[in-house]
Scaffold this active site. Structure first.
Site: not given
Ligand code: 13P
Length: 354
Positions: A83, A142, A234, A275-276
């Site tokens: 990430d 991105e 998200s 992404n979560i």
């Molecule tokens: P959240 O903080 O909403 O869970 O998003 C995580 C994210 O986008 C990691 O790249």
């Protein structure tokens, strides 16, 4: 089932109209909850390691955590994704460690804080793509900066994110620029800015179209229908877990996330990776606070961590079902990275953008 590339999974998701949650991992309990939920719902998995995770657990631990999951659940296809890489060099080191997918976030400079120009973004992303594709590894780029359309504030979390206030155009990805970017860089997936931000404090009220621009996803998808879109930030910020955290000694204040129905609408419009992180963090914190309050004599971490794993697993299962991911793991036959190299070299996977 070996590890698979992000490109293979998202191509399958696009062909079959579903989205895949990409969960951040830092520890064994998160990994267990994601995999147990995937096992119970027959879902393919994306797990991702952020810079914060790398400094918390250390890259070798994260790598072996993910490889252990592949060994324990051999029938589940797993994408091992990095990430928010801040430079081609960071991406290269992740590829050396065995990651099958990397994010080159050139929307920010190498410090992970300063918004970068379009030209800078194209340059670093293109370099990361050339290097990654020659290893069969996928790249997410991105375009646009994550931040709040309510306040104009950029969103920092886990050491990544612009600082200060941004103007509206930086907070919303432009569809025409997105088409140009994908064509120039040949990314496999594109993260877009639509008003979401990392962390728990995304919206001060349940979001409506003025602060969560789902319409913008539709415009981008209409312009680049063959590109896999990625929604960052998200988490839905579950109100039940927020209440439990506050009931058992927490102090989180009123806040709202991205409603699951809005994510589903995004998935109907080309979003393939969601992404979560925050939702699982909130569920585990709430479950641990409650467990310790209810069991004051307990001093065995396995007991409260089991409660945390169950809480996270319930969320993972709900997302696999809501995003249409469930039922697809058993349909996927792994394509190894060598074969992905051949597919990139032949031009078969080049972006189809006019
Ligand atoms: P959240 O903080 O909403 O869970 O998003 C995580 C994210 O986008 C990691 O790249």
């Amino acid at each position: 089932m070996a590890l698979i590339s992000l490109r293979q999974l998202l191509d399958h998701a696009a062909e079959n109209d579903y989205g895949v949650p990409a969960y951040n991992v830092n520890n064994m309990e998160q990994m267990h909850s994601i995999m147990e939920a995937a096992d119970q719902t027959d879902s393919p998995v994306i797990v991702q390691a952020s810079a914060g995770a790398r400094s918390y657990a250390g890259a070798p631990f994260l790598r072996h955590l993910i490889l252990a999951a592949v060994e324990q659940w051999p029938h589940i296809p797993v994408v091992m994704h990095q990430d928010h890489g801040t430079s081609p060099g960071v991406c290269q080191r992740s590829i050396q460690l065995g990651f099958t997918s990397v994010m080159m976030d050139g929307s920010l400079k190498e410090d992970g804080k300063t918004p970068a120009s379009y030209e800078y973004n194209v340059d670093v992303t293109k370099r990361a793509v050339e290097m990654a594709h020659s290893c069969g590894v996928s790249v997410e780029g991105e375009l646009g900066c994550l931040g709040s359309l309510e306040t104009g504030m950029a969103g920092e979390e886990d050491g990544i994110g612009a600082e200060g206030t941004l103007d509206h155009s930086q907070l919303l990805t432009d569809p025409e620029e997105a088409a140009q970017f994908v064509k120039e860089t040949r990314v496999d997936a594109l993260a877009i800015a639509i008003g979401t931000s990392h962390g728990a404090y995304k919206f001060t009220r349940p979001p409506t179209g003025d602060i969560l621009a789902i319409e913008r996803i539709k415009e981008i998808h209409a312009r680049i229908p063959n590109t896999h879109l990625v929604m960052h930030g998200s988490s839905s910020v579950p109100q039940d877990w927020l209440a439990i955290i506050n009931e058992y000694g927490g102090d989180m204040g009123e806040t709202y996330g991205v409603p699951v129905e809005e994510i589903a609408e995004g998935i109907r419009n080309g979003v393939r990776k969601v992404n979560i992180d925050t939702d699982l963090r909130m569920a585990s914190t709430g479950a641990i606070r409650k467990h310790l309050a209810d069991n004051p004599k307990n001093f065995d971490p396995r007991k409260y961590l089991t409660a945390a794993t169950k809480a996270m697993k319930d969320i993972c299962k709900a997302r696999y079902e809501a995003f249409g991911t469930a039922g697809h793991a058993s349909q996927i036959r792994a394509i190894d990275l060598e074969a992905m190299v051949t597919r990139y070299d032949s031009g078969e996977l080049d972006p189809k953008v006019n």
